[in-house]
Design an enzyme around this catalytic site. Structure first.
Site, PDB file in Angstrom:
ATOM      1  N   VAL A  46      30.897-132.396 -45.558  1.00 49.97           N
ATOM      2  CA  VAL A  46      30.444-133.771 -45.798  1.00 49.97           C
ATOM      3  C   VAL A  46      29.647-133.831 -47.105  1.00 49.97           C
ATOM      4  O   VAL A  46      29.614-134.736 -47.830  1.00 49.97           O
ATOM      5  CB  VAL A  46      29.683-134.268 -44.809  1.00 49.97           C
ATOM      6  CG1 VAL A  46      29.062-135.656 -44.809  1.00 49.97           C
ATOM      7  CG2 VAL A  46      30.494-134.409 -43.354  1.00 49.97           C
ATOM      8  N   CYS A  47      28.723-132.836 -47.348  1.00 50.47           N
ATOM      9  CA  CYS A  47      27.907-133.002 -48.423  1.00 50.47           C
ATOM     10  C   CYS A  47      28.416-133.213 -49.784  1.00 50.47           C
ATOM     11  O   CYS A  47      27.864-134.149 -50.456  1.00 50.47           O
ATOM     12  CB  CYS A  47      27.331-131.514 -48.415  1.00 50.47           C
ATOM     13  SG  CYS A  47      26.218-131.157 -47.213  1.00 50.47           S
ATOM     14  N   PRO A  48      29.402-132.617 -50.229  1.00 51.67           N
ATOM     15  CA  PRO A  48      30.059-132.799 -51.517  1.00 51.67           C
ATOM     16  C   PRO A  48      30.692-134.424 -51.657  1.00 51.67           C
ATOM     17  O   PRO A  48      30.672-135.004 -52.789  1.00 51.67           O
ATOM     18  CB  PRO A  48      31.467-131.977 -51.897  1.00 51.67           C
ATOM     19  CG  PRO A  48      31.353-131.437 -50.539  1.00 51.67           C
ATOM     20  CD  PRO A  48      30.386-131.558 -49.534  1.00 51.67           C
ATOM     21  N   LEU A  51      27.397-136.356 -52.525  1.00 51.62           N
ATOM     22  CA  LEU A  51      26.665-136.013 -53.746  1.00 51.62           C
ATOM     23  C   LEU A  51      27.788-136.530 -54.885  1.00 51.62           C
ATOM     24  O   LEU A  51      27.227-136.966 -55.856  1.00 51.62           O
ATOM     25  CB  LEU A  51      26.596-134.258 -53.930  1.00 51.62           C
ATOM     26  CG  LEU A  51      25.522-133.760 -52.942  1.00 51.62           C
ATOM     27  CD1 LEU A  51      25.823-132.144 -52.996  1.00 51.62           C
ATOM     28  CD2 LEU A  51      24.342-134.108 -52.912  1.00 51.62           C
TER      29      LEU A  51
END
Length: 187
Positions: A46-48, A51
């Site tokens: 999920v993080c990318p 970001l």
């Protein structure tokens, strides 16, 4: 306990930014608006997406005088490795703060002690170094850079126009509310 108006503690961390390593301290955040964007870890799922969403809006944040600081409990070396390995992360121009000791995550109360990771937390910090808005959500739900930008803009507006408040879905240039005795029970 609420973190609204909590002053960010002194800190000194390493960051990966502009294909280089740089030290970032509390002094660097004073005098301008900042967003601290905590996420669990580099090389995740999920993080990318979050970001990249922020990277796509970064110029808009800069235009309103707001710096973005993404933060995970990874080292600055891991940030660089992720940047080098991922086309998505290569788009990032804002500082990626390294918090391997969890000091920042603890200061913002998003540290997951059992895992050594940070929760997904977004914090808007005013030029005096105080938290004026924040959101912490489950690790399996991504955030929206458009809404975060809107919240920064609303926070800036009410800081400048203390006698007015921004209603739901407020956008720059839209009508605001001016509290009066008639509205006291509503706010």
């Amino acid at each position: 306990m609420s973190l609204i108006n909590k002053e960010v503690n002194d800190f000194k961390v390493q960051a990966y930014v502009g294909n280089d390593f740089k030290e970032v301290t509390k002094k660097d955040i004073l005098g301008k608006w900042s967003v601290f964007f905590f996420y669990p870890a580099d090389f995740t799922f999920v993080c990318p997406t979050e970001l990249e969403d922020l990277a796509n809006k970064y110029e808009e944040f800069k235009k309103i005088g707001c710096e973005i600081y993404s933060v995970s409990c990874d080292t600055h070396f891991v940030h660089k490795a992720w940047h080098d390995a991922s086309a998505t992360i290569k788009k990032i121009q804002y500082p990626m703060l390294a918090d391997p000791t969890g000091a920042l995550a603890r200061d913002f109360d998003v540290m997951i002690e059992a895992d050594g990771l940070a929760e997904r937390g977004s914090f808007i910090v005013n030029p005096e170094g105080k938290i004026v808005a924040y959101e912490v959500i489950a690790g399996n739900v991504g955030r929206n850079a458009d809404e975060l930008l809107r919240r920064v803009q609303a926070s800036q507006f009410v800081a400048e126009h203390g006698d007015q408040v921004c209603p739901a879905k407020w956008q720059p240039g839209a009508s605001t509310l001016k509290p009066s005795l008639d509205l006291v029970g509503i706010i």
